[in-house]
Design a protein around this motif. Structure first.
Motif, PDB file in Angstrom:
ATOM      1  N   UNK A   1      -5.696  31.066  -9.765  1.00  0.00           N
ATOM      2  CA  UNK A   1      -6.803  31.880 -10.268  1.00  0.00           C
ATOM      3  C   UNK A   1      -8.198  31.446  -9.822  1.00  0.00           C
ATOM      4  N   UNK A   2      -8.297  30.445  -8.928  1.00  0.00           N
ATOM      5  CA  UNK A   2      -9.633  29.940  -8.606  1.00  0.00           C
ATOM      6  C   UNK A   2     -10.310  30.577  -7.395  1.00  0.00           C
ATOM      7  N   UNK A   3      -9.685  31.587  -6.762  1.00  0.00           N
ATOM      8  CA  UNK A   3     -10.258  32.170  -5.545  1.00  0.00           C
ATOM      9  C   UNK A   3     -11.487  33.022  -5.841  1.00  0.00           C
ATOM     10  N   UNK A   4     -12.451  33.034  -4.892  1.00  0.00           N
ATOM     11  CA  UNK A   4     -13.673  33.830  -5.055  1.00  0.00           C
ATOM     12  C   UNK A   4     -13.902  34.665  -3.803  1.00  0.00           C
ATOM     13  N   UNK A   5     -14.463  35.893  -3.948  1.00  0.00           N
ATOM     14  CA  UNK A   5     -14.777  36.703  -2.767  1.00  0.00           C
ATOM     15  C   UNK A   5     -15.573  35.881  -1.756  1.00  0.00           C
TER      16      UNK A   5
ATOM     17  N   UNK B   1      -9.585  26.401  -3.364  1.00  0.00           N
ATOM     18  CA  UNK B   1     -10.023  27.049  -4.604  1.00  0.00           C
ATOM     19  C   UNK B   1      -8.844  27.667  -5.353  1.00  0.00           C
ATOM     20  N   UNK B   2      -7.778  28.052  -4.631  1.00  0.00           N
ATOM     21  CA  UNK B   2      -6.577  28.625  -5.249  1.00  0.00           C
ATOM     22  C   UNK B   2      -5.414  28.415  -4.297  1.00  0.00           C
ATOM     23  N   UNK B   3      -4.195  28.416  -4.838  1.00  0.00           N
ATOM     24  CA  UNK B   3      -3.007  28.238  -3.992  1.00  0.00           C
ATOM     25  C   UNK B   3      -1.803  28.883  -4.637  1.00  0.00           C
ATOM     26  N   UNK B   4      -0.837  29.276  -3.776  1.00  0.00           N
ATOM     27  CA  UNK B   4       0.445  29.816  -4.230  1.00  0.00           C
ATOM     28  C   UNK B   4       1.450  29.467  -3.145  1.00  0.00           C
ATOM     29  N   UNK B   5       2.724  29.323  -3.500  1.00  0.00           N
ATOM     30  CA  UNK B   5       3.695  29.127  -2.426  1.00  0.00           C
ATOM     31  C   UNK B   5       4.307  30.475  -2.064  1.00  0.00           C
ATOM     32  N   UNK B   6       4.682  30.595  -0.789  1.00  0.00           N
ATOM     33  CA  UNK B   6       5.156  31.878  -0.271  1.00  0.00           C
ATOM     34  C   UNK B   6       6.679  31.913  -0.392  1.00  0.00           C
TER      35      UNK B   6
ATOM     36  N   UNK C   1      -4.544  36.938  -5.453  1.00  0.00           N
ATOM     37  CA  UNK C   1      -5.773  37.728  -5.606  1.00  0.00           C
ATOM     38  C   UNK C   1      -5.839  38.360  -6.988  1.00  0.00           C
ATOM     39  N   UNK C   2      -4.697  38.837  -7.506  1.00  0.00           N
ATOM     40  CA  UNK C   2      -4.704  39.435  -8.847  1.00  0.00           C
ATOM     41  C   UNK C   2      -5.140  38.391  -9.879  1.00  0.00           C
ATOM     42  N   UNK C   3      -4.604  37.162  -9.747  1.00  0.00           N
ATOM     43  CA  UNK C   3      -4.976  36.107 -10.697  1.00  0.00           C
ATOM     44  C   UNK C   3      -6.446  35.712 -10.537  1.00  0.00           C
ATOM     45  N   UNK C   4      -6.962  35.809  -9.321  1.00  0.00           N
ATOM     46  CA  UNK C   4      -8.349  35.420  -9.052  1.00  0.00           C
ATOM     47  C   UNK C   4      -9.330  36.563  -9.291  1.00  0.00           C
ATOM     48  N   UNK C   5      -8.804  37.760  -9.591  1.00  0.00           N
ATOM     49  CA  UNK C   5      -9.679  38.899  -9.855  1.00  0.00           C
ATOM     50  C   UNK C   5     -10.432  39.369  -8.627  1.00  0.00           C
ATOM     51  N   UNK C   6      -9.770  39.314  -7.458  1.00  0.00           N
ATOM     52  CA  UNK C   6     -10.427  39.810  -6.238  1.00  0.00           C
ATOM     53  C   UNK C   6      -9.379  40.430  -5.324  1.00  0.00           C
TER      54      UNK C   6
END
Ligand code: ADP
Ligand code: MG
Length: 317
Positions: free
Chosen positions: A145-149, A200-205, A217-222
């Protein structure tokens, strides 16, 4: 015929002293461990025959993958793996199969200093569920959830290789590099730990880049813009698949267990250094935007992404 206790003793209770923080391992009603300073990360994931791997998959690969999928979840949190438990369901107790399964499991466990501290052995359809606990210290773990535009989007390794390997399984031997990426994925544990404090954010594929980046992106709101030309390439894929098929595999093919992560563009050099130190190739493939959803660009033009729905491989499967 092997009984439950013979199975445990011969194949799984083999790792005494694997970690000094294991006070009591396999053999009692529960394991006792000494937690490290800070926070713990806990993941559980299972693989089922005919759902997550085809019938006839080598037992060594089943053992490897059962642990790998969990190591990958902890890698995506930036956690250091510590202790695993294993619930194994088997239709019959085949000694050769069990020995190969355990070899695959313990080879990967030892490589990451993970101790198997307990589990359950059941008769039923073939499936292996592993629960894995890791340490994340008191600094912030990586999250979705930490990603930013404006943040750059990166991916490790060559996404699409495992899905290609799954399609080639049966036609190619275990030595083929693509089938190997499906059978023996290498979870990016060192990279995940190295990215703490910089990503800022991470996920495994695990379900394909499009689906998993969509979750980030959904978790980061962008939203995100992906440049198809920038997707990592490999000669192994290029030799066998068209450009369109490679894009389809990269976006939709699951089972890669690579990391997709974001960071401010100003950290790109630091990311490169950390990835190199972790021995992993990392590719910058796009950026986060303030428009919901994924936008794909191909040679600068916005394209309808070859995502989901239509499978370009229907004939070849
Ligand atoms: P209980 O009946 O008390 O739950 P079990 O007979 O199921 O105990 O298990 C005995 C011991 O063996 C326990 O320590 C358990 O955690 C361990 N164990 C059982 N199956 C496995 C397995 N597949 N892998 C690792 N440890 C196992
Ligand atoms: Mg008991």
């Amino acid at each position: 015929m092997l009984g439950e206790f013979d199975i445990i003793r011969r194949f799984f209770d083999v790792d005494d002293g694997a970690r000094s923080d294991v006070v009591l391992g396999i053999g009692d009603d529960a394991a006792i461990v000494t937690p490290p300073e800070g926070n713990l990360a806990v993941a559980i994931d299972g693989i089922i025959e005919a759902v997550h791997f085809p019938a006839g998959t080598p037992a060594r690969a089943v053992g490897h993958r059962a642990l790998a999928v969990n190591l990958s979840d902890l890698a995506a949190m930036g956690a250091r793996p510590l202790w695993a438990t294993l619930a194994l369901s088997l239709p019959l107790a085949d000694e050769t199969w069990l020995a190969d399964f355990a070899a695959g499991f313990f080879e990967l466990a030892r490589a990451h200093d993970v101790a198997l501290i307990g589990g359950d052995t059941l008769r039923g359809p073939l499936q292996a569920v592993v629960q894995l606990t890791g340490a994340v210290g008191t600094e912030e773990a990586l999250t979705r959830h930490g990603g930013r535009p404006g943040d750059a989007v990166f991916v490790s390794g060559i996404v699409g290789s495992a899905a290609a390997g799954l399609r080639l399984l049966g036609r190619e031997g275990e030595g083929d590099p693509l089938t190997r990426s499906f059978l023996y994925p290498q979870p990016r544990v060192a990279l995940g730990e190295a990215l703490r404090g910089v990503a800022s954010a991470a996920i495994d594929v695990s379900d394909g880049l499009a689906a998993d980046l969509g979750r980030l992106t959904a978790a980061s709101g962008c939203g995100a813009r992906i440049d198809l030309d920038a997707l990592p390439a490999s000669d192994h894929l290029a030799r066998r698949f068209s450009r369109e098929e490679r894009h389809y595999l990269a976006l939709n093919g699951g089972d890669d267990y690579e990391l997709c992560f974001t960071a401010p563009a100003s950290r790109a050099t630091s990311i490169d250094d950390r990835a190199r130190a972790a021995g992993v190739v990392v590719t910058r493939i796009g950026e986060l935007t303030d428009v919901e959803g994924l936008e794909m660009r191909d040679r600068g033009r916005v394209v309808t992404p070859p995502v989901g729905g239509y499978d370009h491989f229907q004939d070849g499967q």
